[in-house]
Design a protein around this motif. Structure first.
Motif, PDB file in Angstrom:
ATOM      1  N   ASN A 134       0.810  -1.222   0.000  1.00  0.00           N
ATOM      2  CA  ASN A 134       0.000   0.000   0.000  1.00  0.00           C
ATOM      3  C   ASN A 134       0.843   1.272   0.000  1.00  0.00           C
ATOM      4  N   ASN A 135       1.636   1.429  -1.080  1.00  0.00           N
ATOM      5  CA  ASN A 135       2.372   2.665  -1.309  1.00  0.00           C
ATOM      6  C   ASN A 135       2.042   3.169  -2.709  1.00  0.00           C
ATOM      7  N   LYS A 136       2.949   3.923  -3.327  1.00  0.00           N
ATOM      8  CA  LYS A 136       2.713   4.465  -4.671  1.00  0.00           C
ATOM      9  C   LYS A 136       3.819   4.033  -5.627  1.00  0.00           C
ATOM     10  N   ILE A 137       4.339   2.840  -5.416  1.00  0.00           N
ATOM     11  CA  ILE A 137       5.459   2.319  -6.205  1.00  0.00           C
ATOM     12  C   ILE A 137       4.969   1.897  -7.591  1.00  0.00           C
ATOM     13  N   GLU A 138       5.709   2.325  -8.620  1.00  0.00           N
ATOM     14  CA  GLU A 138       5.311   2.034  -9.993  1.00  0.00           C
ATOM     15  C   GLU A 138       6.192   0.985 -10.662  1.00  0.00           C
ATOM     16  N   ALA A 139       7.392   0.728 -10.102  1.00  0.00           N
ATOM     17  CA  ALA A 139       8.316  -0.197 -10.773  1.00  0.00           C
ATOM     18  C   ALA A 139       9.030  -1.078  -9.755  1.00  0.00           C
ATOM     19  N   ILE A 140       9.303  -2.314 -10.157  1.00  0.00           N
ATOM     20  CA  ILE A 140      10.123  -3.225  -9.362  1.00  0.00           C
ATOM     21  C   ILE A 140      11.572  -3.008  -9.779  1.00  0.00           C
ATOM     22  N   ILE A 159       2.096  -0.732  -9.695  1.00  0.00           N
ATOM     23  CA  ILE A 159       2.906  -1.497 -10.648  1.00  0.00           C
ATOM     24  C   ILE A 159       1.998  -2.021 -11.765  1.00  0.00           C
ATOM     25  N   ASP A 160       2.296  -1.632 -13.024  1.00  0.00           N
ATOM     26  CA  ASP A 160       1.428  -2.017 -14.142  1.00  0.00           C
ATOM     27  C   ASP A 160       2.168  -2.785 -15.227  1.00  0.00           C
ATOM     28  N   THR A 161       3.377  -3.351 -14.888  1.00  0.00           N
ATOM     29  CA  THR A 161       4.145  -4.115 -15.864  1.00  0.00           C
ATOM     30  C   THR A 161       4.849  -5.273 -15.176  1.00  0.00           C
ATOM     31  N   VAL A 162       5.086  -6.344 -15.937  1.00  0.00           N
ATOM     32  CA  VAL A 162       5.808  -7.490 -15.380  1.00  0.00           C
ATOM     33  C   VAL A 162       7.311  -7.248 -15.363  1.00  0.00           C
ATOM     34  N   GLU A 163       7.747  -6.176 -15.985  1.00  0.00           N
ATOM     35  CA  GLU A 163       9.173  -5.871 -16.032  1.00  0.00           C
ATOM     36  C   GLU A 163       9.720  -5.717 -14.613  1.00  0.00           C
ATOM     37  N   GLY A 164      10.777  -6.410 -14.336  1.00  0.00           N
ATOM     38  CA  GLY A 164      11.388  -6.353 -13.001  1.00  0.00           C
ATOM     39  C   GLY A 164      11.118  -7.601 -12.185  1.00  0.00           C
ATOM     40  N   ILE A 165      10.031  -8.302 -12.498  1.00  0.00           N
ATOM     41  CA  ILE A 165       9.720  -9.524 -11.755  1.00  0.00           C
ATOM     42  C   ILE A 165      10.820 -10.560 -11.956  1.00  0.00           C
ATOM     43  N   GLU A 166      11.399 -10.597 -13.154  1.00  0.00           N
ATOM     44  CA  GLU A 166      12.454 -11.581 -13.432  1.00  0.00           C
ATOM     45  C   GLU A 166      13.692 -11.371 -12.579  1.00  0.00           C
ATOM     46  N   GLU A 180      -0.609  -8.598  -5.407  1.00  0.00           N
ATOM     47  CA  GLU A 180      -2.027  -8.352  -5.647  1.00  0.00           C
ATOM     48  C   GLU A 180      -2.385  -6.901  -5.318  1.00  0.00           C
ATOM     49  N   GLY A 181      -3.437  -6.413  -6.008  1.00  0.00           N
ATOM     50  CA  GLY A 181      -3.875  -5.038  -5.783  1.00  0.00           C
ATOM     51  C   GLY A 181      -3.181  -4.035  -6.670  1.00  0.00           C
ATOM     52  N   ASN A 182      -2.221  -4.502  -7.506  1.00  0.00           N
ATOM     53  CA  ASN A 182      -1.557  -3.641  -8.475  1.00  0.00           C
ATOM     54  C   ASN A 182      -2.305  -3.704  -9.809  1.00  0.00           C
ATOM     55  N   PRO A 183      -2.155  -2.678 -10.656  1.00  0.00           N
ATOM     56  CA  PRO A 183      -2.809  -2.717 -11.976  1.00  0.00           C
ATOM     57  C   PRO A 183      -2.451  -3.958 -12.790  1.00  0.00           C
ATOM     58  N   CYS A 191      -2.945 -13.779 -16.212  1.00  0.00           N
ATOM     59  CA  CYS A 191      -2.953 -14.314 -14.841  1.00  0.00           C
ATOM     60  C   CYS A 191      -1.574 -14.113 -14.231  1.00  0.00           C
ATOM     61  N   LEU A 192      -1.480 -13.142 -13.324  1.00  0.00           N
ATOM     62  CA  LEU A 192      -0.199 -12.825 -12.693  1.00  0.00           C
ATOM     63  C   LEU A 192       0.319 -14.003 -11.876  1.00  0.00           C
ATOM     64  N   LEU A 193      -0.568 -14.722 -11.223  1.00  0.00           N
ATOM     65  CA  LEU A 193      -0.170 -15.876 -10.432  1.00  0.00           C
ATOM     66  C   LEU A 193       0.564 -16.899 -11.292  1.00  0.00           C
ATOM     67  N   LYS A 194       0.022 -17.192 -12.490  1.00  0.00           N
ATOM     68  CA  LYS A 194       0.655 -18.173 -13.366  1.00  0.00           C
ATOM     69  C   LYS A 194       1.982 -17.654 -13.917  1.00  0.00           C
ATOM     70  N   TYR A 195       2.012 -16.375 -14.257  1.00  0.00           N
ATOM     71  CA  TYR A 195       3.249 -15.797 -14.784  1.00  0.00           C
ATOM     72  C   TYR A 195       4.370 -15.911 -13.743  1.00  0.00           C
TER      73      TYR A 195
END
Length: 569
Positions: A134-140, A159-166, A180-183, A191-195
């Motif tokens: 619950n902050n305003k973070i846009e990127a991992i 956070i609205d992109t998968v970039e950085g998850i890797e 969860e709770g991110n765009p 499906c973010l869970l599967k990704y």
């Protein structure tokens, strides 16, 4: 109706703010806030009041809770070097800052703030739990160096992109993630869970729900292409990292050997860096360049000798240091075991004394409660027995104190003596290295002198030939002013020689200075560590003795309280 709803929401909003952000002036973390929060969390009631009379020992604070304090900015945490858990959730913090010194931190909670960027966490190498919920973070970003991280919560951000998850693939200990709770988690046909299950094979839980093997297999098939691409990039990055790590390790080893930048032609190159006179002389042509190549070869051969010498002495020095530290540890461990045995014996003796004293104290208290006079023969006999037990206990605790203190004093003096001998030995070893390297630098200066003399001959022949032929067309412009002035030519050569000699002197002085600094810093650290260890041990012994003495002193009161409690029941 809508107006009533609006009025109700306007009335309710301040109430929510009062819960999350109480009536506290917004501000930064300071020492007063740290101490008051620590006392509030650790001590309650009368214990807290009594503890406030004593100064807070900041070095002993391991956990600090600063939630709901309307904090705008993080500061002053450098005074808590041993902090392992920090709770800053439910404040108004916008930037992660001023926590890089908290290298012992294991648990950091920054949830429910206004943080926009993940940053300044690289030094928190022991961090295991990180909550940025619950902050305003846009990127991992800026997070894959936290190799010990086990749990990370980034839910309810922007956070609205998968970039950085890797990047989490580099964190081998990571087992739990919440996004969860991110765009990105609300995107249609994704499906973010599967990704995450496919991309992060070592992850066990997503949003605190176990990832089943069937789901992971399905996810790997679904995101096969993405997974292959990420794996290829990761493998290349791993190889690059290993290469840089080897380079850094070698640089560190050479720096510790005091011969960094002497494994190649770096010293020769440094002689010409900034040498304008030498640059002009090299314009003479092929003969000057061939002479310079020979000069480079001679310099390189000698620097290789210094380089090999430094590595040899590094190995010898490293062995000496390792042996000294091991012997130091063995001596401390031996006396620690001896002291522990003495303490264990005393504790067994103490239990016997306390049990005998309790029996007599209970009898005395019961007699007193039954109205018997203190001067009755039985009570006098019991009191006399208690006095003897007290004397036995005092004698035993004094003997233990003297034995432990004598052992500690002996250990302290032995360590000081060993450190002095080690200082002498390591100084002699490094002094020998400096003397041997200085002999090579004498040869380097002779090579420089020889090169300058040969340059004088080459330049003299060059100018003489041009004069004889009256052919000055191919004479470099910078040298034409020196054609009819032999002193100017000699000045150019002397300037080059002096500059090269100065560079050699600087490198020689650097070796001597750094070896001395190394020895001084190491001995200072050893000495300061021993002083700190000695002081801590003395405090530990005195505290133990005081604790045992207090226990004996309070025994009559404890027995009386127990009997009164039983009587009350």
């Amino acid at each position: 109706m809508e107006g009533d709803q609006m009025n109700n929401s306007e009335v309710q909003k301040p109430l929510v703010d009062e819960v999350i952000y109480p009536d506290i002036e917004p501000g930064i973390i300071n020492r007063a806030l740290i101490e008051s929060s620590y006392l509030k969390d650790v001590h309650r009631g009368e214990g807290r009041r009594l503890h406030q009379l004593e100064p807070v020992v900041l070095e002993k604070i391991r956990t600090l809770r600063l939630e709901f304090n309307n904090i705008l900015r993080i500061d002053h945490l450098w005074i808590l070097p041993n902090l392992t858990k920090l709770c800053l959730n439910c404040n108004k913090i916008e930037t992660i800052e001023n926590i890089d010194m908290l290298t012992n931190l294991k648990d950091l909670n920054l949830s429910f703030n206004f943080i926009e960027k993940i940053e300044n966490l690289d030094t928190l190498v022991n961090l295991e739990v990180l909550s940025l919920f619950n902050n305003k973070i846009e990127a991992i970003e800026n997070i894959d160096m936290l190799n010990k991280l086990v749990i990370i919560s980034l839910g309810n951000n922007l956070i609205d992109t998968v970039e950085g998850i890797e990047r989490f693939r580099f964190m081998n200990n990571l087992k739990v993630i919440n996004l969860e709770g991110n765009p990105i988690a609300k995107r249609n046909n994704f499906c973010l869970l599967k990704y995450i299950s496919a991309i992060l094979p070592n992850l066990n839980y997503y949003e605190y729900t176990f990832i089943k093997s069937e789901l992971r297999a399905e996810a790997c098939n679904l995101y096969y292409r993405e997974l292959r691409e990420i794996e290829d990039k990761q493998e290349k990055e791993i190889q690059t990292r290993k290469f840089h790590e080897r380079e850094q390790s070698e640089e560190k080893r050479l720096a510790s050997s005091f011969v960094e930048h002497l494994d190649g032609h770096q010293l020769f190159d440094s002689l010409w860096r900034g040498d304008e006179d030498g640059r002009v002389l090299m314009l003479v042509g092929t003969q000057a360049q061939e002479l310079a190549d020979e000069y480079d070869k001679d310099i390189f051969e000698l620097t290789q000798e210094i380089y090999k010498l430094g590595l040899e002495r590094f190995t010898e020095r490293d062995e000496e240091i390792r042996d000294f530290i091991e012997n130091l540890f063995d001596g401390q461990e031996e006396l620690q075991i001896l002291g522990q045995k003495q303490i264990e014996w005393f504790l067994q003796f103490k239990e016997i004394i306390f049990e005998e004293a309790r029996i007599r104290l209970i009898k005395l208290e019961q007699n007193s409660m039954h109205g018997e006079d203190e001067d009755t023969p039985e009570n006098l006999k019991l009191s006399d027995a208690l006095d003897k037990l007290n004397i036995q206990f005092e004698d035993a605790i004094n003997d233990l104190w003297q034995a432990l203190m004598a052992q500690e004093l002996y250990l302290h003096e032995s360590i000081q003596e060993s450190t002095t001998n080690f200082h002498r030995k390591i100084t002699e070893l490094l002094s020998k290295f400096v003397e041997q390297s200085q002999a090579f630098f004498v040869q380097l200066r002779e090579i420089t002198l020889h090169f300058s003399e040969n340059m004088t001959e080459i330049l003299t022949r060059f100018i003489s030939t041009k004069f004889a032929l009256q052919d000055f067309d191919d004479v470099p412009i910078e040298l034409r002013v020196c054609v009819d002035d032999r002193d100017a030519i000699l000045n150019l050569i002397a300037g080059m020689k002096d500059y090269h000699t100065l560079r050699l002197d600087e490198r020689e002085d650097r070796i001597a200075t750094r070896t001395k600094e190394f020895v001084d810093n190491m001995i200072d650290k050893l000495s300061s560590n021993e002083v700190e260890r000695h002081r801590s041990k003395i405090l530990e012994i005195n505290f133990f003795v005081e604790m045992m003495t207090d226990a004996m002193t309070s025994l009559p009161h404890d027995v009386r309280d127990e009997l009164m409690a039983e009587e009350y029941v």
